[in-house]
Design a protein around this motif. Structure first.
Motif, mmCIF file in Angstrom:
data_model
loop_
_atom_site.group_PDB
_atom_site.id
_atom_site.type_symbol
_atom_site.label_atom_id
_atom_site.label_comp_id
_atom_site.label_asym_id
_atom_site.label_seq_id
_atom_site.Cartn_x
_atom_site.Cartn_y
_atom_site.Cartn_z
ATOM 1 N N GLY A 143 0.441 -2.994 -5.403
ATOM 2 C CA GLY A 143 0.758 -4.648 -6.161
ATOM 3 C C GLY A 143 1.856 -5.429 -5.158
ATOM 4 N N THR A 144 2.703 -5.018 -4.558
ATOM 5 C CA THR A 144 3.350 -6.011 -3.966
ATOM 6 C C THR A 144 2.906 -6.445 -3.053
ATOM 7 N N PRO A 145 3.200 -7.799 -3.590
ATOM 8 C CA PRO A 145 2.555 -9.530 -2.952
ATOM 9 C C PRO A 145 2.875 -9.762 -1.289
ATOM 10 N N ASP A 146 3.857 -9.078 -0.470
ATOM 11 C CA ASP A 146 3.808 -9.201 1.127
ATOM 12 C C ASP A 146 3.649 -7.832 1.477
ATOM 13 N N ARG A 147 2.984 -6.912 0.331
ATOM 14 C CA ARG A 147 2.403 -5.597 1.460
ATOM 15 C C ARG A 147 1.429 -5.813 2.797
ATOM 16 N N PRO A 148 1.391 -5.840 3.677
ATOM 17 C CA PRO A 148 0.535 -5.865 4.789
ATOM 18 C C PRO A 148 -0.633 -5.284 4.815
ATOM 19 N N LYS A 149 -1.291 -5.800 4.849
ATOM 20 C CA LYS A 149 -3.034 -5.105 4.820
ATOM 21 C C LYS A 149 -2.925 -3.090 5.463
ATOM 22 N N PRO A 150 -3.953 -2.768 5.418
ATOM 23 C CA PRO A 150 -4.104 -1.299 6.543
ATOM 24 C C PRO A 150 -5.474 -2.257 6.975
ATOM 25 N N ALA A 151 -5.649 -1.399 8.378
ATOM 26 C CA ALA A 151 -6.472 -1.606 8.855
ATOM 27 C C ALA A 151 -7.945 -0.960 8.510
ATOM 28 N N GLU A 198 3.082 5.277 8.616
ATOM 29 C CA GLU A 198 2.950 6.779 9.672
ATOM 30 C C GLU A 198 3.515 8.059 9.364
ATOM 31 N N ILE A 199 2.356 8.978 10.382
ATOM 32 C CA ILE A 199 3.245 10.095 10.321
ATOM 33 C C ILE A 199 3.487 10.881 10.945
ATOM 34 N N LYS A 237 -1.323 3.529 8.914
ATOM 35 C CA LYS A 237 -0.670 2.766 8.410
ATOM 36 C C LYS A 237 -0.822 1.493 7.560
ATOM 37 N N TYR A 238 0.193 1.781 6.296
ATOM 38 C CA TYR A 238 -0.126 0.487 5.317
ATOM 39 C C TYR A 238 -0.665 1.551 4.183
#
Length: 377
Positions: A26-34, A288-289, A307-308
């Protein structure tokens, strides 16, 4: 991210405030996962059984006793499930929503309610209830005829498991915020170990006296949120060495026999870790793991393939690491380098609990209350 004000005894929700917590939905600027590529399919896994229960919206820790898995939903419903078949062995309801659980020694089972009450059962029968002075978010530890509780006011309390009589309290002071998620409470030999602020603290379980303190992280920053360094469950224990994560700060290992810090390394995750004899593994806040050397904390490898995605604490299982994400997908990654080995879907809701292994069955729990048992082929 949820935090708890110990001074005011109220819970607040600060997801929108903390941009550093990348994993918060829900964070607006959260990057979208691939997009995920097709599954590698290098591991054969089948669904052995599934059980539908009620929602899990609190920091549940599953407990394994032999072939049984103990599970509790947010509404206070408890179940003991066969890890082999998913069959319900016994069930109970404590009559209140839960804030922490589930702890058990195989006979006694303990949970904490949102009404600040510690409830102890003998299988499905409630033995006693004890009012608490603060909320609890960490599953009680039931061991040696006692029930130990780590409370949100940074106190550790011991009760007699049969009668509920309070035996001792170890009260610590600290910053006014704590995380509203599972902390660290375990036994190593004859020492009770609790995570208090950024420290592992060794206690005498008979009287609560402090045996040693080992600091994995120190509060820094100019405000209470930046200074939050609570230790997070799950931890990785091999012998007397316990490795843990400090929220958004460090990972590190402690020799619990001597109360000595072996190493710490900067890390920015907010979920627990797992490990083996050679390495420990954990997910950073951005998905990242990472794998660190258990001996000295040096980074062995890093994988950005997930990621993300909002990741659970990992589980070391055979030659793989198992981790769940917010879409209900369970991923198997190589312990050697983090390459994908396979994945499987559940019910589409977030993996709510660190995966566990019970009698050769991988048990996964989702936010919607789905309990899944997977078997390797």
């Amino acid at each position: 991210m949820n935090v708890y004000f110990t001074a005011a005894f109220r819970t607040v929700f600060l997801s929108a405030i903390l941009g550093l917590v990348v994993g918060c939905a829900g964070t607006p600027d959260r990057p979208k996962p691939a997009e995920l590529p097709p599954s590698a399919g290098l591991l054969g896994v089948r669904l052995a059984w599934t059980v539908k229960s009620d929602a899990v919206e609190y920091p549940l820790a599953l407990k394994v006793n032999g072939d049984a898995v103990l599970f509790a939903s947010s509404n206070g419903a408890l179940k003991s499930l066969s890890a082999l078949t998913g069959e319900t062995l016994w069930s109970a309801n404590v009559g209140a929503n839960l804030s922490a659980g589930i702890g058990s020694d195989g006979r006694m089972t303990a949970v904490v309610t949102v009404e600040n009450e510690l409830v102890v059962l003998n299988e499905s029968r409630v033995l006693w209830r004890q009012a608490l002075l603060a909320q609890g978010f960490t599953a009680p530890l039931v061991a040696g005829g006692r029930v130990f509780l780590l409370a949100a006011d940074r106190s550790v309390v011991a009760f007699d498991a049969q009668s509920g009589r309070k035996l001792w309290t170890q009260q610590r002071t600290g910053d006014s915020l704590v995380l509203r998620q599972s902390g660290v409470l375990l036994a190593v030999g004859n020492t009770l170990i609790a995570g208090i602020s950024g420290k592992l603290v060794g206690l005498n379980p008979s009287n609560g006296s402090v045996l040693w303190e080992a600091s994995l992280s120190s509060p820094r920053g100019t405000n209470e949120i930046e200074r939050l360094v609570d230790l997070i469950g799950r931890v990785s224990r091999v012998g007397e060495v316990v490795c843990a994560r400090s929220f958004q700060s460090n990972v590190g290992c402690v020799d619990a026999g001597r109360g000595r810090v072996l190493w710490t390394m900067a890390a920015s995750g907010s979920t627990g870790i797992d490990g083996d004899d050679l390495r420990i593994y954990g997910a950073e806040g951005n998905g990242e793991i990472m794998a660190w050397s258990r001996a000295d904390g040096e980074r062995v490898w890093i994988s950005d393939r997930l990621k993300y995605r909002r990741l659970s604490s990992p589980l070391v299982l055979g030659r793989s690491i198992v981790v769940g994400d917010e879409t209900g997908t369970v991923h198997w990654l190589s312990r050697e380098d983090g390459t994908p080995l396979g994945r499987i879907s559940t019910d589409g809701s977030q993996i709510a609990v660190a995966p566990i292994l019970a009698s050769g069955t991988l048990v996964i729990v989702t936010r919607n209350g789905g309990v899944f048992g997977f078997k390797p082929e």
